[in-house]
Design an enzyme around this catalytic site. Sequence first.
Site, PDB file in Angstrom:
ATOM      1  N   ASP A 167      32.552  38.825  13.781  1.00 23.61           N
ATOM      2  CA  ASP A 167      31.228  38.854  13.132  1.00 23.61           C
ATOM      3  C   ASP A 167      30.247  39.426  14.144  1.00 23.61           C
ATOM      4  O   ASP A 167      29.409  38.717  14.704  1.00 23.61           O
ATOM      5  CB  ASP A 167      30.827  37.453  12.683  1.00 23.61           C
ATOM      6  N   ILE A 168      30.335  40.717  14.374  1.00 20.56           N
ATOM      7  CA  ILE A 168      29.609  41.371  15.458  1.00 20.56           C
ATOM      8  C   ILE A 168      28.282  41.902  14.926  1.00 20.56           C
ATOM      9  O   ILE A 168      28.214  42.953  14.290  1.00 20.56           O
ATOM     10  CB  ILE A 168      30.458  42.499  16.080  1.00 20.56           C
ATOM     11  N   GLU A 169      27.226  41.153  15.191  1.00 25.59           N
ATOM     12  CA  GLU A 169      25.907  41.502  14.678  1.00 25.59           C
ATOM     13  C   GLU A 169      25.139  42.438  15.598  1.00 25.59           C
ATOM     14  O   GLU A 169      24.133  43.016  15.203  1.00 25.59           O
ATOM     15  CB  GLU A 169      25.092  40.226  14.453  1.00 25.59           C
ATOM     16  N   GLY A 170      25.587  42.590  16.833  1.00 29.99           N
ATOM     17  CA  GLY A 170      24.905  43.473  17.771  1.00 29.99           C
ATOM     18  C   GLY A 170      25.745  43.633  19.021  1.00 29.99           C
ATOM     19  O   GLY A 170      26.887  43.188  19.098  1.00 29.99           O
TER      20      GLY A 170
END
Length: 547
Positions: A167-170
Site C-alpha cells: 500500500d505504497i502511498e508515497g
Amino acid sequence: MVLSGKRFISVIAASALLASSTLGVAASFPANAVVEYWGQNSAGAGGSGSQKNLASYCDDSTDVLVLSFLTEFNVGGLPGLNFANACTTTFDGTQLLHCPDIGKDIKTCQAKGKKIILSLGGAAGSYGFSSDAQAQTFAQTLYDMFGQGTHKYRPFDDAAVDGFDFDIEGGGATGYAALSDSLKSLSGNKLLITGAPQCPFPDAMLGDALNKAVFDAVFVQFYNNYCTPSGSNFNFDTWDNWAKTTSKNKDVKVILGLPGSPTAAGSGYLTFSQIQTTVANVQKYSSYGGVMFWDASQTYSNTQVSPNLAVAVANLVHGGGGSTPPPTTTKAPGTTTTSKPTTTTTTGTSPSPTSGGGKCVKTGDSCPTNNQYICSGNSFAACSNGQWVVQACPSSLTCFTTTDGSSIYCAQPASGSSGNTCASNSGSLTPSSESSKKAPKPYKNNRVQAQLSVVSTTDSTWEAVINARRTDLKPFGSKVVVGFSLGPQMSLTEAQNGKVTQSGSKVTMQIQNPHKKSMDLVFKIKGTIDNDGVFVAPSGSGMTFQS
C-alpha cells in the site's frame, strides 16, 4: 508494559517451517473475495465505532484480512509497525512491536481458511527504497520476521502471514518490483503478493512494479480520487485491460476497493444499493475478484444496511453478483434554470480512464428532466423546456462529472486535448475513442503529486478533495502549508484539519497532518461561488506545498 525479546521460535522449529514452505502448490487468491483492512481503528478515529481484535472479523463475511501497517522500512535494522489500539507492547530494548495476541489471532483465522496479509506502507510513517538492492535486503527481513524464516525478533511469534501487500502511498517507485520478485523467490512462490494502487492509471508509485513483477491481486482504491464508481470516470475496465494484457500474471485479480462508511474516506463512499449496481457492472470483467474495504472497523459498525455493511456485501459478493444496473442519470448542479457548471483548471500528467458515462447529445434533442446537466463529450448539456442545449466548456477545458455523480464541472484534461469527443454516426452522435481518455490533470513537481477531485457543486457552493503524495523519500511533516489561486468570485471557506486565509484570489491553507509524518495527505475543502462566477481550481504553476 515492555516484554522481553527472548520469546522467538527455535532454529529447529523455524527450519521445519522453512522446509515445508518450499513444498506444495503456489499461492492462490480466493475467488469472489471480501477483503478487509484491519489495524488502524479507522472507525474509532471517526467516532463511529471501535476496532475489535483480529479474530473477531474472521467470520463468514471476510475472506482476506490485511494487517495495516508496517510503516517504517529501516532497511538493515528493525522495521516499524503500527496497529493502533491492537498492540502497544515492544520487544525489550527496541521500538519494535511485539504482538503475541495478534499472532494467536492469525493462527485462529488461518485455521478457518482466511488469508492473512501484512500491508507495507499506508499513509503514515516514512518508507521507500533508494535501490533494488535495498528492496532485496528488506525482502529477507520480511520473510525472516513475518514469514517462514527465522529471526531473533518475530512480532507475531511463530505465526506466519500468507503474504504481503504493498500500500505504497508515497516515497517513489524504486524497488517494489525487486521486493515482489525476492519474496516470491524466498517462499518458493507460496507467498501472496498484492498491491493497493490508487485508481488513476497508472499508479504513480506502483505502476512500474505492477508491470514488471508478479502480483496475485490488486486492491484498487476507487475513492479519494476522480475515478470513483459514482462518477463518470470510473475506470475498472482500464485495470481489467492491464490485468489481461500487461500484468505478468494473467490471472491477477482486480478487487473493487471502497470506503467502509462515509467517514472512512474523503470521497467515494457508496450506499449498499450503489454497491449492488457497481458489482453488477464490474463482475462481467474476467479479472474481477471481489470487493475490498477500508476498513473492518468501519464496515462492521456501518448499520445503514442490516445487520451491517460487511454482512450485506459478503452475501452479495459470495453470491456472485449484484443487481441489474439502472440507467445512469446525472442530477442538475443547481436548483434553478440559471445553474452553471463548475469550471476547474489543473495541471500535470496522468493517463486517463477508459470507462464512465460517456454520452453525446445535440442541441434540440429531447431530454427528460428540466434543469438536468450532463456531459456531452467535452461539452456540457442543460435540459431546458424538454430539449438539450449544448454549450462548450471554456477554451482547452473538458466536461467531467463530479465524483458523487450529482453534477458536472469543466477542467483541464490530463491529455491536454479538448478536441471533440463526440463522433457523427449515421446522423447521430456517439462517444468517440477520445471520450474514454478523459481525466483531470493533476499537479506535479519533483516532490509532490496532487489530484484535486471535485466532489459536488451547486449554484453557490463547491466541495473537493485534495490527495497529495510524496514522490521522494521525505515525508510530509506534522504541518503542511498548501497554497493556490482561485478564480474570480470564488471563496474557500473550509479546509479539513486546517486554517484558511484568503487575500483576493490567493489562498493559503495551514493543514494539521493527522500523523506526525506521512507519505500522503488527503483532505477535503469547501467553498462558495458567486452566481456570476465560475470555479477555477489551482494551476500547476501556482500550487505550492511546504512541510
